[in-house]
Design an enzyme around this catalytic site. Structure first.
Site, short mmCIF file in Angstrom:
data_model
loop_
_atom_site.label_atom_id
_atom_site.label_comp_id
_atom_site.label_asym_id
_atom_site.label_seq_id
_atom_site.Cartn_x
_atom_site.Cartn_y
_atom_site.Cartn_z
CG ASN A 167 -6.67 -1.17 0.65
OD1 ASN A 167 -5.96 -0.64 -0.21
ND2 ASN A 167 -6.19 -1.70 1.74
CB CYS A 227 -0.96 -0.02 1.18
SG CYS A 227 -2.09 -1.40 1.08
CG HIS A 232 -3.30 3.11 2.10
ND1 HIS A 232 -3.74 2.76 0.85
CD2 HIS A 232 -3.40 2.00 2.86
CE1 HIS A 232 -4.07 1.49 0.85
NE2 HIS A 232 -3.88 1.00 2.05
O1 UT7 Z 1 -3.79 -1.41 3.41
C1 UT7 Z 1 -3.41 -2.05 4.58
C2 UT7 Z 1 -4.23 -3.26 4.59
N1 UT7 Z 1 -5.27 -3.46 5.44
C3 UT7 Z 1 -5.75 -2.72 6.46
O2 UT7 Z 1 -5.32 -1.65 6.78
C4 UT7 Z 1 -6.87 -3.33 7.21
C5 UT7 Z 1 -6.71 -3.16 8.68
N2 UT7 Z 1 -7.77 -3.82 9.42
C6 UT7 Z 1 -9.04 -3.48 9.37
O3 UT7 Z 1 -9.43 -2.59 8.64
C7 UT7 Z 1 -10.01 -4.16 10.29
O4 UT7 Z 1 -9.30 -4.92 11.24
C8 UT7 Z 1 -11.01 -5.07 9.54
C9 UT7 Z 1 -11.98 -4.22 8.74
C10 UT7 Z 1 -10.30 -6.03 8.64
C11 UT7 Z 1 -11.82 -5.86 10.56
O5 UT7 Z 1 -12.53 -4.98 11.42
P1 UT7 Z 1 -12.53 -5.21 12.97
O6 UT7 Z 1 -13.39 -4.21 13.56
O7 UT7 Z 1 -11.09 -5.28 13.42
O8 UT7 Z 1 -13.23 -6.61 13.08
P2 UT7 Z 1 -12.67 -7.95 13.73
O9 UT7 Z 1 -11.66 -8.55 12.84
O10 UT7 Z 1 -12.33 -7.70 15.16
O11 UT7 Z 1 -13.98 -8.83 13.68
C12 UT7 Z 1 -15.14 -8.50 14.45
C13 UT7 Z 1 -16.20 -9.52 14.13
C14 UT7 Z 1 -15.70 -10.96 14.16
O12 UT7 Z 1 -16.74 -11.78 14.66
P3 UT7 Z 1 -16.69 -12.33 16.16
O13 UT7 Z 1 -15.42 -13.12 16.23
O14 UT7 Z 1 -16.65 -11.09 17.02
O15 UT7 Z 1 -17.93 -13.11 16.26
C15 UT7 Z 1 -15.49 -11.29 12.71
O16 UT7 Z 1 -15.62 -12.66 12.43
O17 UT7 Z 1 -16.67 -9.29 12.80
C16 UT7 Z 1 -16.62 -10.51 12.06
N3 UT7 Z 1 -16.37 -10.21 10.67
C17 UT7 Z 1 -17.34 -9.94 9.79
N4 UT7 Z 1 -18.68 -9.88 9.93
C18 UT7 Z 1 -19.39 -9.55 8.84
C19 UT7 Z 1 -15.17 -10.12 10.03
N5 UT7 Z 1 -15.36 -9.82 8.74
C20 UT7 Z 1 -16.69 -9.69 8.57
C21 UT7 Z 1 -17.50 -9.38 7.47
N6 UT7 Z 1 -18.85 -9.31 7.65
N7 UT7 Z 1 -17.00 -9.11 6.26
#
Ligand code: UT7
Length: 343
Positions: free
Chosen positions: A294, A123, A264
């Site tokens: 992204n 990125c 970004h």
């Molecule tokens: O360019 C650099 C690359 N990437 C980034 O910068 C991404 C950095 N990370 C993020 O943006 C965030 O961590 C994410 C958007 C990927 C995830 O958001 P989060 O608020 O950190 O969610 P989480 O991973 O803590 O997940 C929360 C819950 C989980 O369920 P449980 O375990 O609490 O029951 C996940 O399984 O949300 C669930 N979950 C989803 N639910 C619906 C994860 N992905 C999804 C989804 N739809 N697509």
């Protein structure tokens, strides 16, 4: 006696003289993703800020997106492809392992006098590419450089993995970098660093020399993006702020001096949190992730382009650019904005 040929080159200030972007026409909306994985529009929008992203049709590669953006950027600079003497393409999704996408692009646009290469910084591909080109232009090694950030992320996304497939889209941006003829306009400074200990948090393990393509790597789905989202999130929030703070402080500036912040676009929450900590009000922050997701190396030029088009980025503005990406790679640039005005 030092002759003219031996004398050290006087560093010139480089500037972005033109900008153009391209995204493929096909849209992948949150509603489309609801049909592929267990997700919903509300979760995606709230947790990331994304509503839709653009994706290529089969057979369209990174160099194709790069070509559209590059030809438009070169024309807007009042140049022809033969005027370009250096090409750097920041990409995580090159058309193939080799030849480089820069070489493929050079041929596709007819940049007959250019040399160039790809730059792998995920990125931060555009940020690092711009830093590199600006230094070469400033040193007199290039007169008219082309910097491209382009990715076809849909080619390496696992559309059965809801934790990653909702995040990414395809897109490209290109800028022409030339020496500035106005001492007030151009790139002022940059700050880059990497933290390789974070490499495991975001990667595509298959297809390289460690795990060459095999039936096993395919069965184990190693040719797709793997991410520890929470680890990347934490690192990105902390380091987007950190790299900007270092750069501003070194130049005796703070958030109040910045006219526009273009980060970004990985997650709306990351951008907002970093901006708040830097004391940048909402009116100074560009967020367009809702329309593109992204796009990896494409996000910053896509955001710059929107800011120029809607009049938020104007000649003379102090612009702060920042990126955090897989690696981890971290980068920021500070510049006084001013595109070349061509008739
Ligand atoms: O360019 C650099 C690359 N990437 C980034 O910068 C991404 C950095 N990370 C993020 O943006 C965030 O961590 C994410 C958007 C990927 C995830 O958001 P989060 O608020 O950190 O969610 P989480 O991973 O803590 O997940 C929360 C819950 C989980 O369920 P449980 O375990 O609490 O029951 C996940 O399984 O949300 C669930 N979950 C989803 N639910 C619906 C994860 N992905 C999804 C989804 N739809 N697509």
């Amino acid at each position: 006696m030092v002759t003219a040929a031996q004398a050290p080159r006087t560093l010139r200030r480089a500037r972005i003289t033109s900008l153009a972007t391209y995204v493929p026409p096909r849209l992948l909306t949150n509603a489309d993703l609801e049909k592929l994985v267990d997700t919903n529009d509300e979760w995606i929008l709230q947790r990331t800020g994304i509503r839709e992203r653009h994706v290529v049709d089969p057979g369209v590669a990174t160099s194709d997106l790069a070509k559209e953006a590059s030809l438009a950027a070169i024309a807007r600079a009042g140049l022809t492809p033969a005027d370009i003497d250096f090409i750097v393409v920041g990409t995580t999704t090159p058309d193939m392992a080799f030849p480089s996408t820069a070489c493929l692009l050079q041929a596709k646009i007819g940049a007959t006098h250019a040399w160039g290469y790809d730059l792998s910084a995920a990125c931060s591909g555009f940020t690092y590419g711009l830093t590199t080109a600006a230094q070469i232009v400033a040193a007199g090694g290039s007169q008219r450089a082309l910097v491209v950030g382009a990715d076809v992320m849909s080619s390496i996304i696992d559309y059965t993995d809801r934790t990653t497939c909702v995040l990414f889209g395809d897109g490209a941006g290109a800028v022409v970098v030339e020496a500035s003829d106005d001492p007030e306009i151009g790139i002022i400074d940059f700050e880059n660093y990497v933290d390789g200990h974070g490499g495991h948090a975001l990667r595509m393990p298959g297809g390289g020399s460690l795990h060459p393509a095999s039936h096993k790597t395919i069965d184990e789905r190693l040719h797709y993006v793997k991410q520890d989202g929470a680890a990347v999130f934490k690192f990105a929030v902390r380091n987007t702020e950190e790299v900007c703070r270092r750069l501003l402080e070194r130049n005796n500036l703070d958030g109040r001096d910045v006219d526009l912040f273009v980060s970004h676009q990985a997650n709306r929450r990351i951008i907002k949190s970093a901006a708040e900590k830097l004391g940048l009000g909402e009116e100074k922050v560009v967020i367009n992730i809702e329309r593109f997701g992204n796009t990896t190396a494409g996000t910053i030029p896509l955001a710059l382009n929107d800011a120029v088009n809607d009049g938020r980025l104007k000649r003379g503005d102090l612009l702060l650019i920042a990126s955090v990406g897989a690696g981890f790679t971290v980068g920021a640039l500070l510049m006084r904005w001013g595109l070349k005005e061509t008739p």
